[in-house]
Design a protein around this motif. Structure first.
Motif, short mmCIF file in Angstrom:
data_model
loop_
_atom_site.label_atom_id
_atom_site.label_comp_id
_atom_site.label_asym_id
_atom_site.label_seq_id
_atom_site.Cartn_x
_atom_site.Cartn_y
_atom_site.Cartn_z
N ASP A 1 8.15 8.31 1.58
CA ASP A 1 9.41 8.04 1.00
C ASP A 1 9.02 7.56 -0.46
O ASP A 1 8.79 6.50 -0.42
N GLU A 2 9.67 8.50 -1.14
CA GLU A 2 9.31 8.12 -2.74
C GLU A 2 9.99 6.91 -3.39
O GLU A 2 9.46 6.19 -3.90
N LYS A 3 11.36 6.56 -2.60
CA LYS A 3 12.21 5.57 -3.24
C LYS A 3 11.28 4.33 -2.76
O LYS A 3 11.53 3.37 -3.45
N ILE A 4 10.89 4.18 -1.72
CA ILE A 4 10.30 3.05 -1.25
C ILE A 4 8.92 2.76 -1.82
O ILE A 4 8.67 1.80 -2.57
N LYS B 1 8.21 3.84 -5.06
CA LYS B 1 8.63 3.39 -6.39
C LYS B 1 8.83 2.01 -6.22
O LYS B 1 8.75 1.17 -7.13
N LEU B 2 9.95 1.54 -5.57
CA LEU B 2 10.34 0.22 -5.66
C LEU B 2 9.32 -0.86 -5.14
O LEU B 2 8.99 -1.72 -5.89
N LYS C 1 16.00 3.61 5.99
CA LYS C 1 16.91 3.32 4.82
C LYS C 1 17.34 1.72 5.13
O LYS C 1 17.61 1.18 4.00
N LEU D 1 14.60 0.13 3.04
CA LEU D 1 14.85 0.20 1.71
C LEU D 1 16.11 -0.72 1.36
O LEU D 1 16.00 -1.54 0.27
N GLU E 1 15.78 -4.00 -1.32
CA GLU E 1 16.49 -4.34 -2.64
C GLU E 1 17.10 -5.52 -2.45
O GLU E 1 17.48 -6.35 -3.50
#
Length: 169
Positions: free
Chosen positions: A87-90, A92-93, A152, A155, A159
């Motif tokens: 998962d790219e978003k995870i 990156k975060l 999700k 993620l 956040e």
């Protein structure tokens, strides 16, 4: 004549010895898989080696700590690891906002297992070294468990952990 034969014999022994060591070294290099602290959770991420080191980094960088408990031979851990790493978003975060630690053994801090010892589980710790018991997964009997289908939610919880650091500390 004897000196010549001994010299030839000595050269042959040295050559055989060198060739044998070269072949053994090549076999060892092929079999060995590089070990990183990520253990497959994200090789490009920076991972702490110990819980104590992770707490120090979290406090000094004013970032939340994400502790991932897992086992190498657990199919649930393997599935979550794959989803997490892909998962790219995870990724990156995690890279930009977290101190990361993944453990295959329990720590001496009982606060990291408020509802029991199970894997996989992900616990967030804020820079003031308080375990965020309010950041949980979707299960009531295993509050800190996540599955690949919960990416999700994970993620969203990441956040939330970042937001809590900014607003509460």
């Amino acid at each position: 004549m004897v000196k010549v034969l001994l010299s030839i014999l000595l050269v042959l022994v040295v050559m055989i010895s060198i060739m044998g060591k070269t072949q053994k070294a090549a076999v060892k290099k092929e079999r060995r898989v590089p070990q990183t602290l990520s253990k497959g959770w994200g090789d490009q991420l920076i991972w702490a080696q110990t819980y104590e080191e992770a707490l120090f980094w979290a406090r000094s960088k004013n970032k939340p700590l994400m502790v991932i408990f897992h086992l190498d031979d657990c199919p649930h851990s393997q599935a979550l690891k794959k989803a997490f790493a892909e998962d790219e978003k995870i990724q990156k975060l995690a890279d930009e906002n977290f101190v990361l630690l993944n453990l295959v053994h329990e720590t001496t801090d009982k606060h990291l297992s408020p509802d029991g010892f199970y894997v996989p589980r992900i616990v967030f710790v804020d820079p003031s070294m308080v375990v965020r018991a309010d950041i949980t997964g979707r299960y009531s009997n295993r509050k800190y468990a996540y599955e690949p289908s919960d990416i999700k939610l994970l993620l969203s919880n990441m956040e939330r952990a970042i937001k809590l650091v900014k607003t509460e500390l």
